[in-house]
Design a protein around this motif. Structure first.
Motif, PDB file in Angstrom:
ATOM      1  N   ARG A  48      -4.299  -6.150  -7.101  1.00 33.91           N
ATOM      2  CA  ARG A  48      -3.672  -7.353  -6.556  1.00 33.91           C
ATOM      3  C   ARG A  48      -4.316  -7.756  -5.234  1.00 33.91           C
ATOM      4  O   ARG A  48      -4.497  -8.947  -4.956  1.00 33.91           O
ATOM      5  CB  ARG A  48      -2.167  -7.122  -6.405  1.00 33.91           C
ATOM      6  N   GLU A  49      -4.679  -6.771  -4.435  1.00 31.08           N
ATOM      7  CA  GLU A  49      -5.378  -7.080  -3.182  1.00 31.08           C
ATOM      8  C   GLU A  49      -6.746  -7.698  -3.481  1.00 31.08           C
ATOM      9  O   GLU A  49      -7.160  -8.651  -2.808  1.00 31.08           O
ATOM     10  CB  GLU A  49      -5.546  -5.805  -2.352  1.00 31.08           C
ATOM     11  N   TYR A  50      -7.430  -7.174  -4.486  1.00 29.83           N
ATOM     12  CA  TYR A  50      -8.728  -7.740  -4.858  1.00 29.83           C
ATOM     13  C   TYR A  50      -8.572  -9.182  -5.318  1.00 29.83           C
ATOM     14  O   TYR A  50      -9.368 -10.066  -4.943  1.00 29.83           O
ATOM     15  CB  TYR A  50      -9.368  -6.894  -5.968  1.00 29.83           C
ATOM     16  N   ARG A  51      -7.544  -9.452  -6.119  1.00 27.42           N
ATOM     17  CA  ARG A  51      -7.296 -10.811  -6.575  1.00 27.42           C
ATOM     18  C   ARG A  51      -7.042 -11.760  -5.404  1.00 27.42           C
ATOM     19  O   ARG A  51      -7.585 -12.873  -5.353  1.00 27.42           O
ATOM     20  CB  ARG A  51      -6.082 -10.838  -7.513  1.00 27.42           C
ATOM     21  N   GLU A  52      -6.216 -11.324  -4.471  1.00 20.49           N
ATOM     22  CA  GLU A  52      -5.846 -12.174  -3.331  1.00 20.49           C
ATOM     23  C   GLU A  52      -7.051 -12.493  -2.445  1.00 20.49           C
ATOM     24  O   GLU A  52      -7.255 -13.639  -2.030  1.00 20.49           O
ATOM     25  CB  GLU A  52      -4.767 -11.482  -2.498  1.00 20.49           C
ATOM     26  N   THR A  77      -3.583  10.305 -12.136  1.00 20.65           N
ATOM     27  CA  THR A  77      -4.075   9.897 -10.826  1.00 20.65           C
ATOM     28  C   THR A  77      -3.131  10.373  -9.733  1.00 20.65           C
ATOM     29  O   THR A  77      -1.912  10.339  -9.901  1.00 20.65           O
ATOM     30  CB  THR A  77      -4.244   8.359 -10.794  1.00 20.65           C
ATOM     31  N   TRP A  78      -3.713  10.823  -8.610  1.00 22.53           N
ATOM     32  CA  TRP A  78      -2.884  11.417  -7.561  1.00 22.53           C
ATOM     33  C   TRP A  78      -3.508  11.330  -6.166  1.00 22.53           C
ATOM     34  O   TRP A  78      -2.831  11.477  -5.155  1.00 22.53           O
ATOM     35  CB  TRP A  78      -2.639  12.894  -7.876  1.00 22.53           C
ATOM     36  N   ALA A  79      -4.803  11.068  -6.088  1.00 21.47           N
ATOM     37  CA  ALA A  79      -5.520  11.331  -4.840  1.00 21.47           C
ATOM     38  C   ALA A  79      -5.566  10.162  -3.866  1.00 21.47           C
ATOM     39  O   ALA A  79      -6.020  10.320  -2.746  1.00 21.47           O
ATOM     40  CB  ALA A  79      -6.956  11.755  -5.166  1.00 21.47           C
ATOM     41  N   GLY A  80      -5.132   8.981  -4.258  1.00 24.82           N
ATOM     42  CA  GLY A  80      -5.384   7.810  -3.424  1.00 24.82           C
ATOM     43  C   GLY A  80      -4.276   7.434  -2.464  1.00 24.82           C
ATOM     44  O   GLY A  80      -3.121   7.814  -2.625  1.00 24.82           O
ATOM     45  N   GLU A  81      -4.656   6.628  -1.472  1.00 29.21           N
ATOM     46  CA  GLU A  81      -3.707   6.137  -0.476  1.00 29.21           C
ATOM     47  C   GLU A  81      -3.073   4.810  -0.890  1.00 29.21           C
ATOM     48  O   GLU A  81      -2.219   4.269  -0.199  1.00 29.21           O
ATOM     49  CB  GLU A  81      -4.415   5.936   0.865  1.00 29.21           C
ATOM     50  N   ILE A  82      -3.509   4.268  -2.033  1.00 28.30           N
ATOM     51  CA  ILE A  82      -2.978   3.032  -2.567  1.00 28.30           C
ATOM     52  C   ILE A  82      -3.006   3.106  -4.083  1.00 28.30           C
ATOM     53  O   ILE A  82      -3.935   3.665  -4.668  1.00 28.30           O
ATOM     54  CB  ILE A  82      -3.797   1.819  -2.057  1.00 28.30           C
ATOM     55  N   SER A 124      -7.747   3.718  -7.957  1.00 29.08           N
ATOM     56  CA  SER A 124      -7.830   2.492  -7.153  1.00 29.08           C
ATOM     57  C   SER A 124      -9.259   2.240  -6.679  1.00 29.08           C
ATOM     58  O   SER A 124      -9.578   1.144  -6.199  1.00 29.08           O
ATOM     59  CB  SER A 124      -6.901   2.590  -5.937  1.00 29.08           C
ATOM     60  N   LEU A 125     -10.117   3.243  -6.809  1.00 25.07           N
ATOM     61  CA  LEU A 125     -11.465   3.160  -6.233  1.00 25.07           C
ATOM     62  C   LEU A 125     -12.304   1.999  -6.769  1.00 25.07           C
ATOM     63  O   LEU A 125     -13.010   1.345  -5.974  1.00 25.07           O
ATOM     64  CB  LEU A 125     -12.198   4.482  -6.462  1.00 25.07           C
ATOM     65  N   PRO A 126     -12.298   1.680  -8.063  1.00 23.03           N
ATOM     66  CA  PRO A 126     -13.153   0.578  -8.534  1.00 23.03           C
ATOM     67  C   PRO A 126     -12.868  -0.747  -7.828  1.00 23.03           C
ATOM     68  O   PRO A 126     -13.794  -1.473  -7.456  1.00 23.03           O
ATOM     69  CB  PRO A 126     -12.834   0.503 -10.031  1.00 23.03           C
ATOM     70  N   MET A 127     -11.593  -1.072  -7.645  1.00 21.55           N
ATOM     71  CA  MET A 127     -11.241  -2.331  -6.989  1.00 21.55           C
ATOM     72  C   MET A 127     -11.597  -2.307  -5.512  1.00 21.55           C
ATOM     73  O   MET A 127     -12.112  -3.295  -4.959  1.00 21.55           O
ATOM     74  CB  MET A 127      -9.761  -2.622  -7.188  1.00 21.55           C
ATOM     75  N   ARG A 128     -11.372  -1.181  -4.853  1.00 19.32           N
ATOM     76  CA  ARG A 128     -11.697  -1.068  -3.425  1.00 19.32           C
ATOM     77  C   ARG A 128     -13.201  -1.106  -3.204  1.00 19.32           C
ATOM     78  O   ARG A 128     -13.705  -1.733  -2.267  1.00 19.32           O
ATOM     79  CB  ARG A 128     -11.089   0.225  -2.875  1.00 19.32           C
ATOM     80  N   ARG A 138       0.860  -1.188   0.000  1.00 20.30           N
ATOM     81  CA  ARG A 138       0.000   0.000   0.000  1.00 20.30           C
ATOM     82  C   ARG A 138       0.897   1.238   0.000  1.00 20.30           C
ATOM     83  O   ARG A 138       1.525   1.563   0.993  1.00 20.30           O
ATOM     84  CB  ARG A 138      -0.919   0.033   1.231  1.00 20.30           C
ATOM     85  N   THR A 139       0.933   1.903  -1.156  1.00 15.16           N
ATOM     86  CA  THR A 139       1.765   3.087  -1.325  1.00 15.16           C
ATOM     87  C   THR A 139       0.897   4.240  -1.788  1.00 15.16           C
ATOM     88  O   THR A 139       0.082   4.078  -2.701  1.00 15.16           O
ATOM     89  CB  THR A 139       2.867   2.839  -2.385  1.00 15.16           C
ATOM     90  N   SER A 140       1.059   5.381  -1.169  1.00 12.74           N
ATOM     91  CA  SER A 140       0.309   6.558  -1.598  1.00 12.74           C
ATOM     92  C   SER A 140       0.619   6.866  -3.050  1.00 12.74           C
ATOM     93  O   SER A 140       1.764   6.729  -3.505  1.00 12.74           O
ATOM     94  CB  SER A 140       0.674   7.758  -0.725  1.00 12.74           C
ATOM     95  N   GLN A 141      -0.405   7.294  -3.775  1.00 20.06           N
ATOM     96  CA  GLN A 141      -0.211   7.614  -5.189  1.00 20.06           C
ATOM     97  C   GLN A 141       0.662   8.849  -5.394  1.00 20.06           C
ATOM     98  O   GLN A 141       1.097   9.117  -6.511  1.00 20.06           O
ATOM     99  CB  GLN A 141      -1.558   7.779  -5.882  1.00 20.06           C
ATOM    100  N   SER A 142       0.913   9.585  -4.329  1.00 20.21           N
ATOM    101  CA  SER A 142       1.811  10.735  -4.429  1.00 20.21           C
ATOM    102  C   SER A 142       3.271  10.313  -4.337  1.00 20.21           C
ATOM    103  O   SER A 142       4.170  11.154  -4.400  1.00 20.21           O
ATOM    104  CB  SER A 142       1.500  11.749  -3.324  1.00 20.21           C
ATOM    105  N   GLU A 143       3.516   9.002  -4.179  1.00 22.88           N
ATOM    106  CA  GLU A 143       4.871   8.458  -4.123  1.00 22.88           C
ATOM    107  C   GLU A 143       4.973   7.282  -5.100  1.00 22.88           C
ATOM    108  O   GLU A 143       3.982   6.595  -5.358  1.00 22.88           O
ATOM    109  CB  GLU A 143       5.191   7.960  -2.706  1.00 22.88           C
ATOM    110  N   PRO A 144       6.170   7.013  -5.604  1.00 23.94           N
ATOM    111  CA  PRO A 144       6.322   5.857  -6.489  1.00 23.94           C
ATOM    112  C   PRO A 144       6.277   4.558  -5.697  1.00 23.94           C
ATOM    113  O   PRO A 144       6.697   4.513  -4.535  1.00 23.94           O
ATOM    114  CB  PRO A 144       7.693   6.078  -7.121  1.00 23.94           C
ATOM    115  N   MET A 145       5.758   3.515  -6.316  1.00 23.84           N
ATOM    116  CA  MET A 145       5.778   2.204  -5.683  1.00 23.84           C
ATOM    117  C   MET A 145       7.229   1.722  -5.605  1.00 23.84           C
ATOM    118  O   MET A 145       7.939   1.749  -6.610  1.00 23.84           O
ATOM    119  CB  MET A 145       4.937   1.214  -6.482  1.00 23.84           C
TER     120      MET A 145
END
Length: 583
Positions: free
Chosen positions: A529-533, A517-522, A493-497, A11-18
């Motif tokens: 991937r979380e949805y898949r798991e 995209t910029w506003a999300g916490e993931i 990320s909202l559709p999957m969440r 879980r990485t903020s979208q304001s930072e690179p993964m």
């Protein structure tokens, strides 16, 4: 130890690179992947850059795309030319302008083989006189008129049937300060080399037509009310015209004499007769006769499909198209002809633009009004879906997520005034919705009855709201419903969440976005991937890029994610194929 918790691979903020990825900053301050030059070139060819975007002005975005096109041409010129030709020839782009621009760049490349291929492709990309004029203007930005360029342009005229060239000469007489007369003087087909051989052999029929054009036939006839500069004959005779037998005597195609006669016609009835007999286009008719119903009824009989789309409002305003009229029946029949739509390379954007304008009852740039005929509106609605061709349904569970953020309201898709990427994405999503029986459409905003993500940005809560739009609605009504929505932050990320929290079983998520995209916490890929798991569903993600920028939220290393270009006519079929696992 709080500082240690900031490094999170899940879980990485979208304001930072993964961590561990090669993500780059996007124009909005978030991080995404940079698309490769070939994807960027394809976006530019299909979407163009008219109007720019929220984060980049038209000039800046065009310059970026031009630089990418130049890089692609330098890296592999033949591949670039093939890409340009395929998109233009197959009608995959709403506007041909970007393809013409890129072809002009290729025709000016350092590599001689690339230049030759580009000039050989000229008739495939520049199919009309206007296209050729545009190419000539663009190519002058990059190079001078050398022997190869003169020969390439000359072949455009020489290798087409003389009747087709004559039709082009009367329909497209001048655009942007360029005319056929100018190009023929530059190309000079038939001129002799120093050895006395023809530089480009020209038939007698073509030579006579070229002489008429070069002497100012088309332009002089239009200005002088019918004086034919090609032989000194007047275009109108007492009791007759030069159209027909006298044209044959001059060795010119019949359409030339008909054009001269139309420019000299004193009555609308005479013009209507010439239109019917010779298939003259609207551009060959004197301005004072273009408000006459009889003339427009004659034009309608053989009107090309693209011209029909552009002139529906005028046909209605002058009374040719009216409720219960033959004109309305005929127009609806033509718009419903799927084979004709495809042969004419009618792009869905052209249909959508015509539908929006016609249904509104007033012009975008003029004050003229008309009363839309419901039969024609319905026919345009059907033509929009038909323009995409037959799409095989995937029969999977699909979520169609529309980015309705503020950035998607800027710019013009394919240069169509008032058609924003947000409006266009709604129309495009409805094509897949019409194909897939198990679908849900959601929008990026936390509206009434919607789902709130639990996070806030400067606009308030972020979230998703199911959209009450359907292919069973008229397209204009569905698009308007999306246009009236409040803005939401761009968090892809909202559709999957949302699907995870609401217990939705989704096989394919399709997100229509500018990828700013910029506003999300993931990040979206982490959410997928979380949805898949957690669900055990091997869910896929399709990112439909609606702006010709250089970013994507799809991980290029994940085979279950796909980035494609919005409003490519192939898009719905590619979405379906990817959902089925065959793309």
């Amino acid at each position: 130890m709080s500082y240690l918790t900031r490094i999170n691979l899940r879980r990485t903020s979208q304001s930072e690179p993964m961590p561990g990825t090669d993500q780059v900053p996007n124009s909005a301050g978030g991080f995404a992947w940079a698309v490769d030059d070939w994807t960027r070139l394809r976006r530019f060819l299909i979407l163009g850059s008219a109007g720019g975007s929220y984060y980049a002005g038209e000039h800046e975005l065009t310059l970026e795309n031009a630089q990418v096109a130049a890089k692609a041409i330098a890296a592999d010129g033949p591949r670039a030319v093939r890409e340009i030709v395929a998109i233009s020839r197959d009608g995959r782009a709403a506007s041909n302008d970007a393809a013409i621009f890129a072809l002009a760049m290729a025709a000016s490349a350092e590599d001689e083989a690339t230049r030759a291929l580009a000039l050989d492709a000229l008739p495939q990309v520049c199919r009309t006189g206007t296209h050729l004029f545009t190419f000539a203007r663009h190519v002058e930005q990059f190079r001078g008129w050398g022997r190869a360029l003169r020969r390439g342009v000359g072949r455009w005229y020489v290798e087409q049937p003389v009747d087709r060239v004559a039709y082009q000469a009367v329909k497209y007489r001048r655009r942007d300060g360029m005319s056929h007369r100018d190009l023929l003087r530059l190309a000079h087909p038939g001129a002799k080399t120093r050895a006395g051989n023809p530089r480009l052999p020209v038939s007698d029929e073509h030579a006579r037509l070229f002489e008429w054009i070069v002497r100012g036939g088309g332009e002089t006839a239009a200005r002088a009310g019918g004086i034919a500069a090609g032989g000194g004959e007047t275009a109108a005779r007492a009791g007759g015209t030069v159209a027909g037998s006298e044209d044959a005597a001059r060795g010119l195609p019949a359409v030339i004499g008909a054009f001269e006669a139309a420019q000299a016609a004193t009555t609308a009835a005479e013009t209507a007769r010439l239109v019917r007999e010779h298939g003259l286009p609207r551009e060959a008719v004197k301005a004072e006769h273009l408000d006459d119903a009889e003339v427009w009824a004659a034009l309608l009989e053989r009107m090309p499909m693209t011209a029909l789309l552009r002139n529906l409002a005028t046909l209605t305003r002058v009374g040719v198209i009216a409720p219960g009229s033959f004109g309305a029946d005929y127009a609806a029949e033509q718009l419903g002809d799927t084979d004709r739509l495809r042969k004419a390379r009618v792009h869905p954007i052209a249909v959508l633009s015509a539908l929006r304008t016609y249904a509104s009852g007033h012009g975008v740039r003029s004050t003229r009004t008309w009363d839309p005929v419901a039969q024609v509106v319905d026919a345009l609605d059907g033509a929009f879906y038909a323009a995409f061709g037959n799409v095989e349904p995937a029969n999977t569970r699909v979520m169609l997520a529309l980015d309705v953020s503020g950035s998607m309201t800027y710019g013009q898709l394919a240069g169509v005034p008032g058609l924003t990427p947000r409006d266009a994405s709604a129309a495009l999503a409805l094509v897949t919705a019409a194909t897939e029986p198990r679908h849900e459409i959601v929008g990026f905003f936390a509206g009434k009855g919607g789902w709130k993500s639990g996070t806030r940005d400067w606009m308030g809560h972020t979230g998703l709201t199911p959209l009450a739009i359907s292919p069973r609605q008229r397209l204009t009504d569905a698009v308007k419903a999306v246009s009236d929505l409040p803005f939401g932050g761009t968090d892809c990320s909202l559709p999957m969440r949302y699907a995870l929290e609401r217990g939705r079983e989704i096989d394919t998520f399709v997100i229509y976005t500018d990828s700013e995209t910029w506003a999300g916490e993931i990040h979206p890929v982490q959410a997928l991937r979380e949805y898949r798991e957690r669900t055990g569903i091997a869910a896929r993600l399709v990112v439909v890029g609606m702006i010709a920028n250089g970013f994507t939220i799809a991980d290029p290393e994940d085979p279950g994610m796909l980035d494609i270009v919005g409003f490519d006519t192939a898009t719905p079929d590619v979405v379906s194929g990817f959902a089925r696992g065959v793309v």
